[in-house]
Write an enzyme that holds these catalytic residues in place. Structure first.
Site, PDB file in Angstrom:
ATOM      1  N   GLY A 201       0.837  -1.202   0.000  1.00  0.00           N
ATOM      2  CA  GLY A 201       0.000   0.000   0.000  1.00  0.00           C
ATOM      3  C   GLY A 201       0.866   1.244   0.000  1.00  0.00           C
ATOM      4  O   GLY A 201       2.020   1.210  -0.435  1.00  0.00           O
ATOM      5  N   SER A 202       0.300   2.318   0.509  1.00  0.00           N
ATOM      6  CA  SER A 202       0.988   3.614   0.416  1.00  0.00           C
ATOM      7  C   SER A 202       2.042   3.753   1.523  1.00  0.00           C
ATOM      8  O   SER A 202       1.920   3.146   2.589  1.00  0.00           O
ATOM      9  CB  SER A 202      -0.046   4.729   0.561  1.00  0.00           C
ATOM     10  OG  SER A 202      -0.705   4.582   1.807  1.00  0.00           O
ATOM     11  N   PRO A 203       3.059   4.585   1.293  1.00  0.00           N
ATOM     12  CA  PRO A 203       4.044   4.834   2.347  1.00  0.00           C
ATOM     13  C   PRO A 203       3.394   5.361   3.635  1.00  0.00           C
ATOM     14  O   PRO A 203       3.809   4.994   4.732  1.00  0.00           O
ATOM     15  CB  PRO A 203       4.970   5.881   1.720  1.00  0.00           C
ATOM     16  CG  PRO A 203       4.866   5.642   0.246  1.00  0.00           C
ATOM     17  CD  PRO A 203       3.442   5.213   0.012  1.00  0.00           C
ATOM     18  N   VAL A 205       0.390   4.729   4.960  1.00  0.00           N
ATOM     19  CA  VAL A 205      -0.204   3.647   5.761  1.00  0.00           C
ATOM     20  C   VAL A 205       0.883   2.637   6.161  1.00  0.00           C
ATOM     21  O   VAL A 205       0.811   2.039   7.239  1.00  0.00           O
ATOM     22  CB  VAL A 205      -1.375   2.979   5.000  1.00  0.00           C
ATOM     23  CG1 VAL A 205      -1.976   1.850   5.822  1.00  0.00           C
ATOM     24  CG2 VAL A 205      -2.460   4.003   4.677  1.00  0.00           C
ATOM     25  N   GLY A 206       1.916   2.506   5.341  1.00  0.00           N
ATOM     26  CA  GLY A 206       3.043   1.636   5.705  1.00  0.00           C
ATOM     27  C   GLY A 206       3.633   2.027   7.056  1.00  0.00           C
ATOM     28  O   GLY A 206       3.995   1.174   7.865  1.00  0.00           O
ATOM     29  N   GLU A 223       5.575  -3.301   1.033  1.00  0.00           N
ATOM     30  CA  GLU A 223       5.650  -3.057  -0.411  1.00  0.00           C
ATOM     31  C   GLU A 223       4.908  -1.750  -0.661  1.00  0.00           C
ATOM     32  O   GLU A 223       3.676  -1.724  -0.672  1.00  0.00           O
ATOM     33  CB  GLU A 223       4.979  -4.222  -1.175  1.00  0.00           C
ATOM     34  CG  GLU A 223       5.666  -5.574  -0.982  1.00  0.00           C
ATOM     35  CD  GLU A 223       6.929  -5.722  -1.820  1.00  0.00           C
ATOM     36  OE1 GLU A 223       7.151  -4.892  -2.731  1.00  0.00           O
ATOM     37  OE2 GLU A 223       7.698  -6.659  -1.573  1.00  0.00           O
ATOM     38  N   CYS A 257       1.766   0.561  -9.025  1.00  0.00           N
ATOM     39  CA  CYS A 257       2.808   1.059  -8.111  1.00  0.00           C
ATOM     40  C   CYS A 257       4.109   1.328  -8.841  1.00  0.00           C
ATOM     41  O   CYS A 257       4.833   2.248  -8.482  1.00  0.00           O
ATOM     42  CB  CYS A 257       3.047   0.050  -6.996  1.00  0.00           C
ATOM     43  SG  CYS A 257       3.453  -1.593  -7.596  1.00  0.00           S
TER      44      CYS A 257
HETATM   45  P1  NAD Z   1      -3.497   2.307   1.101  1.00  0.00           P
HETATM   46  O1  NAD Z   1      -2.205   2.382   1.839  1.00  0.00           O
HETATM   47  O2  NAD Z   1      -4.456   3.424   1.232  1.00  0.00           O
HETATM   48  O3  NAD Z   1      -4.305   0.974   1.541  1.00  0.00           O
HETATM   49  C1  NAD Z   1      -3.700  -0.290   1.548  1.00  0.00           C
HETATM   50  C2  NAD Z   1      -4.434  -1.176   2.555  1.00  0.00           C
HETATM   51  O4  NAD Z   1      -4.312  -0.606   3.860  1.00  0.00           O
HETATM   52  C3  NAD Z   1      -5.933  -1.338   2.284  1.00  0.00           C
HETATM   53  O5  NAD Z   1      -6.280  -2.687   2.522  1.00  0.00           O
HETATM   54  C4  NAD Z   1      -6.570  -0.408   3.289  1.00  0.00           C
HETATM   55  O6  NAD Z   1      -7.849  -0.845   3.714  1.00  0.00           O
HETATM   56  C5  NAD Z   1      -5.601  -0.446   4.436  1.00  0.00           C
HETATM   57  N1  NAD Z   1      -5.585   0.808   5.209  1.00  0.00           N
HETATM   58  C6  NAD Z   1      -5.872   2.059   4.745  1.00  0.00           C
HETATM   59  N2  NAD Z   1      -5.721   2.968   5.731  1.00  0.00           N
HETATM   60  C7  NAD Z   1      -5.320   2.275   6.827  1.00  0.00           C
HETATM   61  C8  NAD Z   1      -5.003   2.656   8.174  1.00  0.00           C
HETATM   62  N3  NAD Z   1      -5.053   3.924   8.568  1.00  0.00           N
HETATM   63  N4  NAD Z   1      -4.640   1.687   9.040  1.00  0.00           N
HETATM   64  C9  NAD Z   1      -4.568   0.397   8.635  1.00  0.00           C
HETATM   65  N5  NAD Z   1      -4.878  -0.019   7.396  1.00  0.00           N
HETATM   66  C10 NAD Z   1      -5.245   0.902   6.495  1.00  0.00           C
HETATM   67  O7  NAD Z   1      -3.089   2.042  -0.420  1.00  0.00           O
HETATM   68  P2  NAD Z   1      -4.054   1.935  -1.680  1.00  0.00           P
HETATM   69  O8  NAD Z   1      -4.638   3.262  -1.957  1.00  0.00           O
HETATM   70  O9  NAD Z   1      -4.949   0.768  -1.533  1.00  0.00           O
HETATM   71  O10 NAD Z   1      -2.971   1.571  -2.813  1.00  0.00           O
HETATM   72  C11 NAD Z   1      -2.197   2.527  -3.456  1.00  0.00           C
HETATM   73  C12 NAD Z   1      -0.798   2.615  -2.869  1.00  0.00           C
HETATM   74  O11 NAD Z   1      -0.205   1.332  -2.798  1.00  0.00           O
HETATM   75  C13 NAD Z   1       0.134   3.427  -3.757  1.00  0.00           C
HETATM   76  O12 NAD Z   1       0.993   4.197  -2.964  1.00  0.00           O
HETATM   77  C14 NAD Z   1       0.916   2.369  -4.507  1.00  0.00           C
HETATM   78  O13 NAD Z   1       2.170   2.790  -4.998  1.00  0.00           O
HETATM   79  C15 NAD Z   1       1.059   1.317  -3.453  1.00  0.00           C
HETATM   80  N6  NAD Z   1       1.271   0.007  -4.040  1.00  0.00           N
HETATM   81  C16 NAD Z   1       2.476  -0.608  -3.873  1.00  0.00           C
HETATM   82  C17 NAD Z   1       2.702  -1.843  -4.468  1.00  0.00           C
HETATM   83  C18 NAD Z   1       4.005  -2.567  -4.325  1.00  0.00           C
HETATM   84  O14 NAD Z   1       4.050  -3.742  -4.661  1.00  0.00           O
HETATM   85  N7  NAD Z   1       5.065  -1.923  -3.866  1.00  0.00           N
HETATM   86  C19 NAD Z   1       1.687  -2.440  -5.217  1.00  0.00           C
HETATM   87  C20 NAD Z   1       0.481  -1.784  -5.345  1.00  0.00           C
HETATM   88  C21 NAD Z   1       0.273  -0.558  -4.752  1.00  0.00           C
END
Ligand code: NAD
Length: 485
Positions: A201-203, A205-206, A223, A257
């Site tokens: 997911g996003s940095p 939320v990471g 990731e 991503c």
């Molecule tokens: P996101 O970080 O918003 O959400 C990812 C997951 O986290 C979802 O399941 C969501 O429900 C959960 N989440 C959201 N907010 C949260 C919180 N506060 N606490 C706990 N969990 C939470 O990301 P997104 O919008 O779903 O995806 C887009 C991002 O992911 C982009 O930054 C993209 O570059 C990245 N991404 C990375 C890869 C990779 O392999 N490196 C692949 C796909 C997407």
């Protein structure tokens, strides 16, 4: 296309989550000794159930964000199937303990690295490749012998619901469980002391995930994303660059991503490169705005919130004086943003600092490669970096002087699908890596096993520390200064 308000699904009940987590403990302990054949059988069951729902997946993807079936095949099924095939062909070898040579001070011992399942793992996935980024890591987790709880994104509810059905059909909850829901469900999961968390997911939320994992000292694979730069230099094959970049940027409507976020083009070839890109876009999606909007080969932005976000990046750039080279049409109601190329974007525009994650490509003219490298090095380390060039020295220079999770030369995005390459970011774009043996290791604990052999040189180091023994230990330390062979 989903409006998250309409697509609301209830959050998972924390008590059900806790019950599944507790029920997975005895399974995880049993699975510590699972054989390659048992793990492969689980992976095959998942594969067969997934393939049995191929048509249903097409419909679910169409419902969620109008993703074309060919892209469902190429960017969701293909990576997962390749991952599975790789596991089937190599798992026995990956599982075998690897003997290591003793180092000089360890003569008299035998060492080996034994990969053990981590235990109970949590997989949290994003929406942009909802199938591939849930089931891909799940395959690695199962191959490594773990139980798993999976939390797909709430943004693609049709695909998530279908995956929930498949997981429930294939596995009892004490082996693999899938919980749908958004942030509250994620938070409930993150409260539990998992043995490993694999988050995509996003940095932003990471960081939340890593902080939650720190409470239990749970290991993490993160990731993440970021702004992946691309360089097209004066020596590049422009046609090849345009064809490849227009694919990498606009597949999944730019919601990738590792999509090329922005492209630096040498001033001497910029006009020719832009012309080549325009021709490619017209040939693929139709000539003219209406034809492109009607193209069945362009997915949509995932929902209204994200369509607003992408349209906002575009209007901010335009308001500051950016120029549209191609595309530029927006229909918020249909979550449509045309494949768009922009140039002359002034500093300060949000599109130059935020991850775009949509079908907008800034084209930035440059004169000196060193300036581009210097600019890249002022930014957080990206997930990917692409260079299009036939000048080997220039390529070597870019690769040596920049850092990114992965890189491609005269290609883009495809590094994701290479099962023998580690896939992951660096710092802001991620921690750890996935795919193939790297994914197997992400879900394994590499345990060091040392066996004493007959020589038992360790006895040298036992007290009492008489003068002669101290001299002997000192002599061993001094021996380590001898030149290596
Ligand atoms: P996101 O970080 O918003 O959400 C990812 C997951 O986290 C979802 O399941 C969501 O429900 C959960 N989440 C959201 N907010 C949260 C919180 N506060 N606490 C706990 N969990 C939470 O990301 P997104 O919008 O779903 O995806 C887009 C991002 O992911 C982009 O930054 C993209 O570059 C990245 N991404 C990375 C890869 C990779 O392999 N490196 C692949 C796909 C997407």
């Amino acid at each position: 296309m989903n409006d998250p308000r309409q697509a609301f699904r209830p959050e998972a009940d924390p008590q059900r989550i806790r019950a599944a987590f507790d029920a997975q403990l005895p399974t995880a302990l049993r699975w510590r000794v699972s054989t390659a054949a048992e793990r492969i059988a689980r992976v095959k069951r998942l594969r067969d159930a997934m393939l049995a729902q191929r048509e249903a997946f097409y419909a679910a993807f169409a419902q969620d964000y109008r993703k074309p079936p060919a892209e469902v095949e190429a960017s969701e099924f293909l990576p997962v199937m390749d991952e599975i095939r790789h596991v089937l062909g190599n798992l026995k070898r990956w599982m075998r303990p690897r003997g290591v040579w003793p180092t000089a001070a360890m003569l008299g011992t035998r060492g080996a690295v034994q990969c053990q399942p981590r235990g109970r793992v949590l997989i949290i996935a994003p929406w942009n490749y909802p199938l591939g980024l849930c089931f891909g890591p799940l395959v690695s987790a199962l191959a490594a012998g773990n139980t798993a709880i999976v939390k797909p994104s709430e943004m693609t509810p049709a695909v998530s619901a279908l995956m929930a059905r498949i997981v429930a059909e294939v596995f009892p909850e004490n082996e693999v469980a899938l919980f749908e829901g958004g942030q509250p469900t994620s938070q409930a999961l993150l409260d539990l002391p998992f043995d490993h968390i694999f988050f995509t997911g996003s940095p932003a939320v990471g960081k939340i995930v890593m902080a939650a994992a720190a409470r239990h000292l749970t290991s993490v694979t993160l990731e993440l994303g970021g702004k992946s730069p691309t360089i097209v230099d004066a020596s590049a094959n422009l046609q090849q660059a345009a064809e490849t970049l227009m694919w990498g940027k606009f597949i999944n409507n730019g919601q990738t991503c590792v999509a090329p976020d922005h492209v630096y083009v040498h001033a001497s070839v910029k006009a020719a490169f832009v012309d080549a890109c325009r021709s490619v876009l017209q040939a693929r999606y139709g000539a003219g705005a209406a034809a492109q909007k009607a193209s069945p080969d362009l997915a949509r932005v995932v929902n209204h919130r994200h369509a607003e976000r992408v349209a906002g990046l575009l209007s901010d750039a335009l308001a500051r004086g950016a120029n549209v080279l191609a595309g530029g049409e927006v229909d918020r109601n249909q979550c449509y943003v045309a494949p768009t190329l922009l140039d002359r974007i002034p500093a300060g525009a949000a599109i130059l600092s935020e991850e775009i994650f949509g079908p907008l490509l800034p084209v930035i003219e440059y004169g000196e490669l060193d300036d581009v490298i210097a600019e890249i090095n002022t930014q957080p380390k990206p997930l990917a970096l692409y260079v299009f060039s036939t000048n080997r020295r220039a390529v070597a220079k870019v690769l040596a002087r920049t850092s990114s999770g992965g890189a491609c030369v005269n290609h883009c995005v495809a590094q994701f699908a290479h099962g023998n390459l580690p896939f992951g970011g660096v710092n802001n774009s991620g921690i750890g890596s996935a795919h193939g043996e790297h994914g197997f290791k992400a879900f394994s604990h590499e345990r060091a096993v040392l066996r004493a052999t007959m020589l038992m040189t360790i006895k040298l180091f036992f007290p009492p520390y008489t003068k002669s023994r101290t001299r002997l230990i000192r002599a061993v330390v001094d021996m380590l200064r001898l030149p290596t062979l």
